[in-house]
Design a protein around this motif. Structure first.
Motif, PDB file in Angstrom:
ATOM      1  N   ARG A 147      55.031  45.750  39.414  1.00 16.54           N
ATOM      2  CA  ARG A 147      53.882  45.109  40.066  1.00 16.54           C
ATOM      3  C   ARG A 147      52.835  46.184  40.263  1.00 16.54           C
ATOM      4  O   ARG A 147      53.098  47.183  40.947  1.00 16.54           O
ATOM      5  CB  ARG A 147      54.314  44.501  41.387  1.00 16.54           C
ATOM      6  CG  ARG A 147      53.246  43.724  42.128  1.00 16.54           C
ATOM      7  CD  ARG A 147      53.870  43.017  43.310  1.00 16.54           C
ATOM      8  NE  ARG A 147      52.931  42.186  44.031  1.00 16.54           N
ATOM      9  CZ  ARG A 147      53.279  41.136  44.753  1.00 16.54           C
ATOM     10  NH1 ARG A 147      54.557  40.798  44.834  1.00 16.54           N
ATOM     11  NH2 ARG A 147      52.372  40.433  45.393  1.00 16.54           N
ATOM     12  N   VAL A 148      51.659  46.007  39.643  1.00 14.05           N
ATOM     13  CA  VAL A 148      50.654  47.059  39.686  1.00 14.05           C
ATOM     14  C   VAL A 148      49.307  46.482  40.104  1.00 14.05           C
ATOM     15  O   VAL A 148      49.040  45.290  39.961  1.00 14.05           O
ATOM     16  CB  VAL A 148      50.508  47.761  38.312  1.00 14.05           C
ATOM     17  CG1 VAL A 148      51.822  48.395  37.879  1.00 14.05           C
ATOM     18  CG2 VAL A 148      49.999  46.796  37.251  1.00 14.05           C
ATOM     19  N   GLN A 149      48.472  47.353  40.591  1.00 11.84           N
ATOM     20  CA  GLN A 149      47.081  47.011  40.874  1.00 11.84           C
ATOM     21  C   GLN A 149      46.390  46.756  39.539  1.00 11.84           C
ATOM     22  O   GLN A 149      46.522  47.521  38.599  1.00 11.84           O
ATOM     23  CB  GLN A 149      46.444  48.189  41.599  1.00 11.84           C
ATOM     24  CG  GLN A 149      45.005  47.996  42.006  1.00 11.84           C
ATOM     25  CD  GLN A 149      44.494  49.200  42.785  1.00 11.84           C
ATOM     26  OE1 GLN A 149      45.156  49.702  43.688  1.00 11.84           O
ATOM     27  NE2 GLN A 149      43.320  49.679  42.410  1.00 11.84           N
ATOM     28  N   ASP A 150      45.663  45.653  39.432  1.00  9.33           N
ATOM     29  CA  ASP A 150      45.115  45.266  38.129  1.00  9.33           C
ATOM     30  C   ASP A 150      43.982  46.176  37.667  1.00  9.33           C
ATOM     31  O   ASP A 150      43.891  46.498  36.485  1.00  9.33           O
ATOM     32  CB  ASP A 150      44.632  43.810  38.166  1.00  9.33           C
ATOM     33  CG  ASP A 150      44.308  43.283  36.787  1.00  9.33           C
ATOM     34  OD1 ASP A 150      45.256  43.039  36.013  1.00  9.33           O
ATOM     35  OD2 ASP A 150      43.113  43.142  36.465  1.00  9.33           O
ATOM     36  N   VAL A 151      43.095  46.564  38.549  1.00  6.71           N
ATOM     37  CA  VAL A 151      41.997  47.474  38.207  1.00  6.71           C
ATOM     38  C   VAL A 151      42.269  48.803  38.897  1.00  6.71           C
ATOM     39  O   VAL A 151      42.304  48.874  40.127  1.00  6.71           O
ATOM     40  CB  VAL A 151      40.634  46.912  38.652  1.00  6.71           C
ATOM     41  CG1 VAL A 151      39.525  47.915  38.350  1.00  6.71           C
ATOM     42  CG2 VAL A 151      40.356  45.583  37.957  1.00  6.71           C
ATOM     43  N   GLU A 152      42.485  49.834  38.112  1.00  4.73           N
ATOM     44  CA  GLU A 152      42.834  51.117  38.704  1.00  4.73           C
ATOM     45  C   GLU A 152      41.680  51.695  39.513  1.00  4.73           C
ATOM     46  O   GLU A 152      40.502  51.410  39.250  1.00  4.73           O
ATOM     47  CB  GLU A 152      43.269  52.121  37.627  1.00  4.73           C
ATOM     48  CG  GLU A 152      42.226  52.432  36.582  1.00  4.73           C
ATOM     49  CD  GLU A 152      42.317  51.563  35.358  1.00  4.73           C
ATOM     50  OE1 GLU A 152      41.914  52.029  34.265  1.00  4.73           O
ATOM     51  OE2 GLU A 152      42.754  50.400  35.482  1.00  4.73           O
ATOM     52  N   ASP A 153      42.017  52.502  40.494  1.00  2.00           N
ATOM     53  CA  ASP A 153      41.018  53.120  41.351  1.00  2.00           C
ATOM     54  C   ASP A 153      40.046  53.955  40.522  1.00  2.00           C
ATOM     55  O   ASP A 153      40.445  54.670  39.603  1.00  2.00           O
ATOM     56  CB  ASP A 153      41.689  54.012  42.391  1.00  2.00           C
ATOM     57  CG  ASP A 153      42.476  53.221  43.432  1.00  2.00           C
ATOM     58  OD1 ASP A 153      42.149  52.041  43.639  1.00  2.00           O
ATOM     59  OD2 ASP A 153      43.420  53.788  44.021  1.00  2.00           O
ATOM     60  N   GLY A 154      38.777  53.854  40.873  1.00  2.00           N
ATOM     61  CA  GLY A 154      37.766  54.666  40.224  1.00  2.00           C
ATOM     62  C   GLY A 154      37.166  54.061  38.984  1.00  2.00           C
ATOM     63  O   GLY A 154      36.170  54.575  38.455  1.00  2.00           O
ATOM     64  N   LEU A 155      37.753  52.957  38.464  1.00  2.00           N
ATOM     65  CA  LEU A 155      37.209  52.360  37.237  1.00  2.00           C
ATOM     66  C   LEU A 155      35.929  51.593  37.513  1.00  2.00           C
ATOM     67  O   LEU A 155      34.932  51.742  36.811  1.00  2.00           O
ATOM     68  CB  LEU A 155      38.251  51.431  36.602  1.00  2.00           C
ATOM     69  CG  LEU A 155      37.795  50.703  35.330  1.00  2.00           C
ATOM     70  CD1 LEU A 155      37.452  51.703  34.236  1.00  2.00           C
ATOM     71  CD2 LEU A 155      38.864  49.735  34.859  1.00  2.00           C
ATOM     72  N   SER A 156      35.929  50.779  38.550  1.00  2.00           N
ATOM     73  CA  SER A 156      34.766  49.961  38.860  1.00  2.00           C
ATOM     74  C   SER A 156      34.882  49.448  40.280  1.00  2.00           C
ATOM     75  O   SER A 156      35.980  49.299  40.821  1.00  2.00           O
ATOM     76  CB  SER A 156      34.661  48.780  37.890  1.00  2.00           C
ATOM     77  OG  SER A 156      33.601  47.909  38.254  1.00  2.00           O
ATOM     78  N   GLU A 157      33.746  49.144  40.887  1.00  2.00           N
ATOM     79  CA  GLU A 157      33.758  48.538  42.214  1.00  2.00           C
ATOM     80  C   GLU A 157      34.002  47.035  42.143  1.00  2.00           C
ATOM     81  O   GLU A 157      34.195  46.374  43.171  1.00  2.00           O
ATOM     82  CB  GLU A 157      32.432  48.792  42.926  1.00  2.00           C
ATOM     83  CG  GLU A 157      31.226  48.181  42.227  1.00  2.00           C
ATOM     84  CD  GLU A 157      29.915  48.509  42.916  1.00  2.00           C
ATOM     85  OE1 GLU A 157      29.758  48.095  44.078  1.00  2.00           O
ATOM     86  OE2 GLU A 157      29.075  49.183  42.291  1.00  2.00           O
ATOM     87  N   PHE A 158      34.025  46.479  40.925  1.00  2.00           N
ATOM     88  CA  PHE A 158      34.166  45.041  40.748  1.00  2.00           C
ATOM     89  C   PHE A 158      35.555  44.685  40.233  1.00  2.00           C
ATOM     90  O   PHE A 158      36.228  45.486  39.602  1.00  2.00           O
ATOM     91  CB  PHE A 158      33.099  44.520  39.780  1.00  2.00           C
ATOM     92  CG  PHE A 158      31.700  44.796  40.242  1.00  2.00           C
ATOM     93  CD1 PHE A 158      31.187  44.144  41.358  1.00  2.00           C
ATOM     94  CD2 PHE A 158      30.916  45.721  39.588  1.00  2.00           C
ATOM     95  CE1 PHE A 158      29.905  44.413  41.794  1.00  2.00           C
ATOM     96  CE2 PHE A 158      29.631  45.998  40.010  1.00  2.00           C
ATOM     97  CZ  PHE A 158      29.118  45.338  41.126  1.00  2.00           C
ATOM     98  N   PRO A 159      35.985  43.438  40.482  1.00  2.00           N
ATOM     99  CA  PRO A 159      37.324  43.026  40.071  1.00  2.00           C
ATOM    100  C   PRO A 159      37.354  42.466  38.648  1.00  2.00           C
ATOM    101  O   PRO A 159      36.316  42.165  38.052  1.00  2.00           O
ATOM    102  CB  PRO A 159      37.645  41.909  41.077  1.00  2.00           C
ATOM    103  CG  PRO A 159      36.313  41.268  41.319  1.00  2.00           C
ATOM    104  CD  PRO A 159      35.309  42.404  41.294  1.00  2.00           C
ATOM    105  N   HIS A 160      38.541  42.332  38.129  1.00  2.00           N
ATOM    106  CA  HIS A 160      38.817  41.544  36.934  1.00  2.00           C
ATOM    107  C   HIS A 160      38.966  40.102  37.403  1.00  2.00           C
ATOM    108  O   HIS A 160      39.703  39.825  38.343  1.00  2.00           O
ATOM    109  CB  HIS A 160      40.111  42.068  36.298  1.00  2.00           C
ATOM    110  CG  HIS A 160      40.667  41.198  35.216  1.00  2.00           C
ATOM    111  ND1 HIS A 160      41.995  41.258  34.830  1.00  2.00           N
ATOM    112  CD2 HIS A 160      40.104  40.248  34.419  1.00  2.00           C
ATOM    113  CE1 HIS A 160      42.217  40.391  33.865  1.00  2.00           C
ATOM    114  NE2 HIS A 160      41.087  39.766  33.596  1.00  2.00           N
ATOM    115  N   VAL A 161      38.249  39.164  36.771  1.00  2.00           N
ATOM    116  CA  VAL A 161      38.288  37.778  37.228  1.00  2.00           C
ATOM    117  C   VAL A 161      38.575  36.832  36.069  1.00  2.00           C
ATOM    118  O   VAL A 161      38.466  37.201  34.897  1.00  2.00           O
ATOM    119  CB  VAL A 161      36.968  37.371  37.931  1.00  2.00           C
ATOM    120  CG1 VAL A 161      36.681  38.289  39.107  1.00  2.00           C
ATOM    121  CG2 VAL A 161      35.799  37.354  36.947  1.00  2.00           C
ATOM    122  N   ILE A 162      38.922  35.590  36.429  1.00  2.00           N
ATOM    123  CA  ILE A 162      39.220  34.548  35.452  1.00  2.00           C
ATOM    124  C   ILE A 162      38.224  33.411  35.636  1.00  2.00           C
ATOM    125  O   ILE A 162      38.054  32.882  36.747  1.00  2.00           O
ATOM    126  CB  ILE A 162      40.650  33.990  35.646  1.00  2.00           C
ATOM    127  CG1 ILE A 162      41.679  35.128  35.581  1.00  2.00           C
ATOM    128  CG2 ILE A 162      40.940  32.914  34.606  1.00  2.00           C
ATOM    129  CD1 ILE A 162      41.717  35.883  34.281  1.00  2.00           C
TER     130      ILE A 162
END
Length: 382
Positions: free
Chosen positions: A98-113
């Motif tokens: 179980r992992v965080q989907d967007v790693e720290d430091g990549l972007s301030e925004f989420p991955h969305v559907i």
């Protein structure tokens, strides 16, 4: 758009997918640049296709002013879970990570559907409200294109000539010609533009068949509302994607590998077969599908063109590019990468500002050579 196509434009865009609409939207804010975007289909997309929007794409949407609307409407993917066969009972699956989907430091925004058709809607709205009031021309099929020889281009204002045929019932068979300074081919994996400029998709020839379905289901699988990557011992894999709205879930179901010359259409796969495959993969958990909102079966391999424009490598010092290809026209991706739509939009976002700079005299045309250099490296990664 008027009933007849324009005789000449600065930029002609073929295809109203995510790559074509990104290009058209970006260029539509420049009143001095004339644009035409055409599409073979009869109207805007109204069915589900791609769904994942990467955080970098959200950043790009902010330049068009609709990122906040996307974020409010979409389902946010905050974590990804991984499931594999149980070591003690391999016929069952068990969660292994179980992992965080967007790693720290990549972007301030989420991955969305979000349904791809909704992304198209926001682009079309932006274009309609832009200074050029741009609207696509639908039911128009590209027949062929011609680009003036290098030695003849000097002094030719519109070196690209494209012929189109109307395919709607009212004007079926009518031929029109558009001349353009530049052409952007965003017309999919079977791109007529790519063929016309002599490019080929090279790469994985052993296509994998996949089924995708949006379903309303009752299940005891604990991660049904999370992005989940599931691999069974003998029945294949599933990618679970929760849909916006909180009820539907999308299932990408791995099917058999296709033969070298085989097409998935020859398998006559049904929605019931996809459901049965999903149920086998999810064992020991149950999946009771109450409704299938949409489903599709397709094949895809990872392929890439050697260049994304019409200039041969050996002639780069003597010629400037006039025709470009983007999105599936120059790269296709495995489903597991999940990057097809996102990479495609970023292709034309990269190309769009360069075309605008050249057409407005702010940059030399040699800048356009960098499109292939920069975007091919990204397409190769994914």
């Amino acid at each position: 758009m008027s009933e007849s196509l324009p005789e000449a434009v600065d930029v002609l865009i073929v295809g109203c997918g995510p790559a074509g609409l990104t290009s058209a939207a970006q260029l539509s804010v420049f009143p001095a640049i004339t644009i035409c975007i055409v599409e073979q289909k009869s109207g805007p997309m109204d069915k589900r296709q791609a769904d994942g929007i990467a955080c970098r794409s959200i950043e790009m949407f902010y330049t068009f002013g609709f990122a906040d609307k996307i974020l409010q409407e979409a389902c946010w993917v905050n974590e990804t879970t991984f499931w594999k066969p149980d070591a003690n009972q391999p016929e069952n699956i068990t969660r292994t990570g179980r992992v965080q989907d967007v790693e720290d430091g990549l972007s301030e925004f989420p991955h969305v559907i979000l349904n791809q058709a909704r992304v198209h809607d926001y682009y079309l709205e932006f274009m309609r409200n832009s200074p050029t009031r741009l609207e696509p021309a639908y039911s128009i099929q590209l027949l062929d294109l011609d680009i003036a020889e290098a030695e003849a281009i000097e002094g030719v204002e519109h070196p690209v000539t494209a012929r189109f045929e109307h395919v709607d019932a009212e004007r079926k068979g009518q031929i029109e010609t558009i001349k353009a300074r530049y052409l952007v081919g965003c017309d999919g994996a079977r791109s007529q533009v790519r063929q016309s400029i002599g490019r080929r998709l090279e790469g994985d020839s052993a296509n994998q068949a996949w089924g995708v379905m949006d379903v309303l289901a009752v299940t005891d699988f604990p991660d049904i509302r999370m992005k989940s990557v599931i691999k069974s011992a003998e029945s294949g894999s599933i990618l679970v994607i929760p849909r916006e709205g909180g009820y539907l879930v999308r299932l990408y179901v791995e099917l058999d590998q296709l033969g070298e010359t085989e097409r998935v259409s020859g398998r006559n796969i049904s929605a019931e077969q996809l459901i049965a495959a999903a149920q086998r993969i999810l064992h020991p958990y149950t999946l009771d599908v109450k409704e299938v909102a949409w489903w599709y079966v397709y094949e895809i391999g990872q392929r890439l063109c050697d260049k994304f424009d019409d200039v041969p490598e050996e002639e780069m010092g003597q010629r400037l590019p006039r025709a470009f290809i983007a999105g599936d026209a120059c790269h296709t991706h495995s489903l597991k990468a999940g990057q097809g739509m996102n990479v495609s939009m970023r292709d034309t976002f990269n190309l769009g500002w360069k075309l605008a700079a050249v057409l407005q005299g702010q940059s030399e045309p040699e800048l356009l050579h960098t499109y292939t250099t920069e975007r091919q490296s990204w397409a190769r990664v994914y």
